[in-house]
Design a protein around this motif. Structure first.
Motif, PDB file in Angstrom:
ATOM      1  N   ASP A 186       0.845  -1.184   0.000  1.00  0.00           N
ATOM      2  CA  ASP A 186       0.000   0.000   0.000  1.00  0.00           C
ATOM      3  C   ASP A 186       0.886   1.241   0.000  1.00  0.00           C
ATOM      4  OD1 ASP A 186      -1.973   1.867   0.176  1.00  0.00           O
ATOM      5  OD2 ASP A 186      -2.524   1.431   2.259  1.00  0.00           O
ATOM      6  N   LEU A 187       1.126   1.773  -1.208  1.00  0.00           N
ATOM      7  CA  LEU A 187       2.022   2.919  -1.346  1.00  0.00           C
ATOM      8  C   LEU A 187       1.352   4.075  -2.097  1.00  0.00           C
ATOM      9  CD1 LEU A 187       5.206   0.939  -2.486  1.00  0.00           C
ATOM     10  CD2 LEU A 187       4.695   1.717  -0.170  1.00  0.00           C
ATOM     11  N   ALA A 188       0.025   4.051  -2.151  1.00  0.00           N
ATOM     12  CA  ALA A 188      -0.688   5.051  -2.940  1.00  0.00           C
ATOM     13  C   ALA A 188      -0.375   6.472  -2.491  1.00  0.00           C
ATOM     14  CB  ALA A 188      -2.195   4.788  -2.869  1.00  0.00           C
ATOM     15  N   ASP A 189      -0.135   6.656  -1.189  1.00  0.00           N
ATOM     16  CA  ASP A 189       0.135   8.007  -0.668  1.00  0.00           C
ATOM     17  C   ASP A 189       1.492   8.549  -1.091  1.00  0.00           C
ATOM     18  OD1 ASP A 189       1.155   5.912   1.011  1.00  0.00           O
ATOM     19  OD2 ASP A 189       1.696   7.442   2.480  1.00  0.00           O
ATOM     20  N   LEU A 190       2.334   7.692  -1.689  1.00  0.00           N
ATOM     21  CA  LEU A 190       3.673   8.126  -2.087  1.00  0.00           C
ATOM     22  C   LEU A 190       3.776   8.440  -3.579  1.00  0.00           C
ATOM     23  CD1 LEU A 190       5.898   5.615  -0.053  1.00  0.00           C
ATOM     24  CD2 LEU A 190       5.181   7.917   0.581  1.00  0.00           C
ATOM     25  N   GLU A 191       2.704   8.284  -4.313  1.00  0.00           N
ATOM     26  CA  GLU A 191       2.786   8.498  -5.753  1.00  0.00           C
ATOM     27  C   GLU A 191       3.164   9.941  -6.073  1.00  0.00           C
ATOM     28  OE1 GLU A 191      -0.421   7.058  -8.081  1.00  0.00           O
ATOM     29  OE2 GLU A 191      -0.381   5.044  -7.199  1.00  0.00           O
ATOM     30  N   GLU A 192       4.219  10.077  -6.894  1.00  0.00           N
ATOM     31  CA  GLU A 192       4.765  11.364  -7.341  1.00  0.00           C
ATOM     32  C   GLU A 192       5.176  12.267  -6.177  1.00  0.00           C
ATOM     33  OE1 GLU A 192       2.346  13.340 -10.215  1.00  0.00           O
ATOM     34  OE2 GLU A 192       2.091  11.562 -11.459  1.00  0.00           O
ATOM     35  N   ARG A 193       5.583  11.646  -5.044  1.00  0.00           N
ATOM     36  CA  ARG A 193       5.985  12.422  -3.875  1.00  0.00           C
ATOM     37  C   ARG A 193       7.437  12.210  -3.469  1.00  0.00           C
ATOM     38  NH1 ARG A 193       3.163  11.269   1.241  1.00  0.00           N
ATOM     39  NH2 ARG A 193       4.699  12.821   1.893  1.00  0.00           N
ATOM     40  N   CYS A 194       8.102  11.236  -4.068  1.00  0.00           N
ATOM     41  CA  CYS A 194       9.425  10.855  -3.569  1.00  0.00           C
ATOM     42  C   CYS A 194      10.560  11.580  -4.296  1.00  0.00           C
ATOM     43  CB  CYS A 194       9.623   9.344  -3.696  1.00  0.00           C
ATOM     44  SG  CYS A 194       8.496   8.393  -2.648  1.00  0.00           S
TER      45      CYS A 194
END
Length: 430
Positions: free
Chosen positions: A294-302
């Motif tokens: 579950d990594l949806a909150d990291l999309e295009e944020r790293c």
């Protein structure tokens, strides 16, 4: 056990590996359980003989004219350990538990130690099915690279800068004759003994206190090249046991966040104890749930997504010589598919201006430059950084000498850099 009995036992283990087609570690474990009289030193010595034989299996079989476990062991004593024929003969037939006496044909072949006419894959001790791939990767250096991958590896450590400096770690481990590594500014190197064994690090306070971690120099350089900065948001997508997550956390001085995850939650289990020992407080472990990450909150944020991709492990044969003879062509095809998939997955989490770093412990172009070329062709918005730029960015100009001649990225190998075989490519999202 006598030295002769240990050689006989090693031949027995090699026979088991060949007959039952299973990993050397399993065969060695079973041998130990069924031969309780053998002490820990005996078992260690037998394991060293088995692994040394596997390192030079192809050339040992060639000089002996056959590929039986006995022939491979005898040939390895000559080629791998440099023993004279007379010394080998003295061990064969030396008592009831020794191998049978040398035949005259065996003596002659050991005396000749002749690789005349042997193809490159025999001279370099790598599988025949990889001969074309090695030539493609290394050209006229394929044999030299193969031989380097057949040598014993040293023990490399990384000084944990959250707790110490490399100079202090070197002083602490001076009794082990630890030396500074040539390229990594964090690395310490300890030579293995004549028996192939490294020091018992679990008994070293510096290790128990998290001041040093076991990590090959090339792996350290992969983390360094990634260029993580304090305050960044970093995703270690194939974190495994967490070695590179720990290195990234130290680079970031415990500031920012490292998200460590892996598709196989079992591989993550060692990371918890390692994080506590290392004092790494900015690593958040995200184990998969019901097999899904579950990594949806990291999309295009790293700022950085680090991909230590699944691979054939051809670059780690020094440490795992058994693997080079067990890996089959189908495994390479499977790994290439996985590598393409993980690169596409990783791209989703990189923000504009962020970095995607792709790493393998493979020496094969099929898993390295070819995968990056395919990714760049099918993905908009990513540009590879050239080796000179990367080298300047981390302050190690000598790294530019390891630019890949086959495309984007850097190549490290035992023959060229004294490290495990690694490939590292850095891409910028524009």
């Amino acid at each position: 056990m006598t030295p002769a009995a240990r050689i006989a036992a090693a031949i027995e283990v090699l026979e088991d590996i060949e007959t039952r087609r299973r990993p050397a570690a399993e065969a060695l474990k079973d041998w130990g359980l069924s031969h309780r009289f053998a002490g820990s030193k005996d078992r260690s010595a037998i394991a060293s003989l088995v692994y040394d034989a596997l390192r030079v299996r192809a050339s040992a079989a060639w000089i002996m004219g056959e590929d039986t476990p006995r022939a491979i062991m005898l040939g390895a004593l000559k080629r791998g350990r440099g023993m004279e024929t007379q010394a080998i003969a003295a061990l064969c037939g030396a008592g009831p538990h020794a191998p049978p006496e040398l035949t005259e044909a065996e003596r002659q072949r050991l005396d000749a130690d002749d690789l005349t006419g042997a193809p490159d894959h025999v001279q370099g001790d790598y599988p025949e099915w990889l001969a074309e791939a090695f030539e493609a990767a290394f050209g006229d250096q394929a044999v030299a690279e193969g031989r380097a991958l057949a040598e014993r590896a040293p023990v490399d450590l990384r000084a944990n800068l959250l707790k110490t400096s490399r100079d202090k770690a070197l002083a602490t481990l001076a009794h082990l004759n630890a030396q500074a590594t040539a390229l990594s500014p964090w690395g310490l190197r300890i030579a293995v003994g004549a028996d192939g064994r490294g020091p018992a690090l679990s008994a070293e306070p510096a290790y128990a206190k998290g001041q040093v971690e076991v990590q090959d120099e090339a792996s350290q350089l992969a983390a360094l090249i990634a260029g993580a900065k304090p305050g960044w948001q970093v995703l270690d997508l194939c974190a495994g046991a967490g070695g590179k997550s720990l290195a990234l956390a130290a680079m970031m001085e415990n500031k920012g966040q490292v998200f460590a995850t892996d598709s196989d939650g079992r591989r993550l289990m060692p990371i918890y104890d390692r994080l506590e020992r290392a004092g790494a407080r900015n690593v958040q472990v995200r184990a998969p749930k019901a097999g899904k990450m579950d990594l949806a909150d990291l999309e295009e944020r790293c700022d950085l997504v680090f991909v230590d991709a699944p691979c054939t492990g051809t670059g780690t044969w020094r440490r795992n010589p058994d693997a080079k003879w067990r890996t089959r062509p189908g495994a390479l095809e499977q790994r290439q598919k996985q590598q393409d998939e993980v690169l596409q997955q990783a791209a989703r989490y990189v923000k504009a201006g962020g970095r995607l770093v792709y790493v393998t412990c493979s020496v094969l172009r099929e898993e390295n430059e070819a995968r990056i070329a395919a990714f760049l062709e099918n993905s908009d918005g990513f540009l590879p950084l050239d080796a000179a730029h990367v080298a300047r960015g981390v302050g190690i100009e000598a790294l530019a000498d390891h630019a890949s001649p086959h495309g984007a990225g850097l190549r490290l190998s035992p023959a060229s850099a004294g490290t495990d075989g690694f490939y590292i490519a850095v891409m910028l999202r524009v």
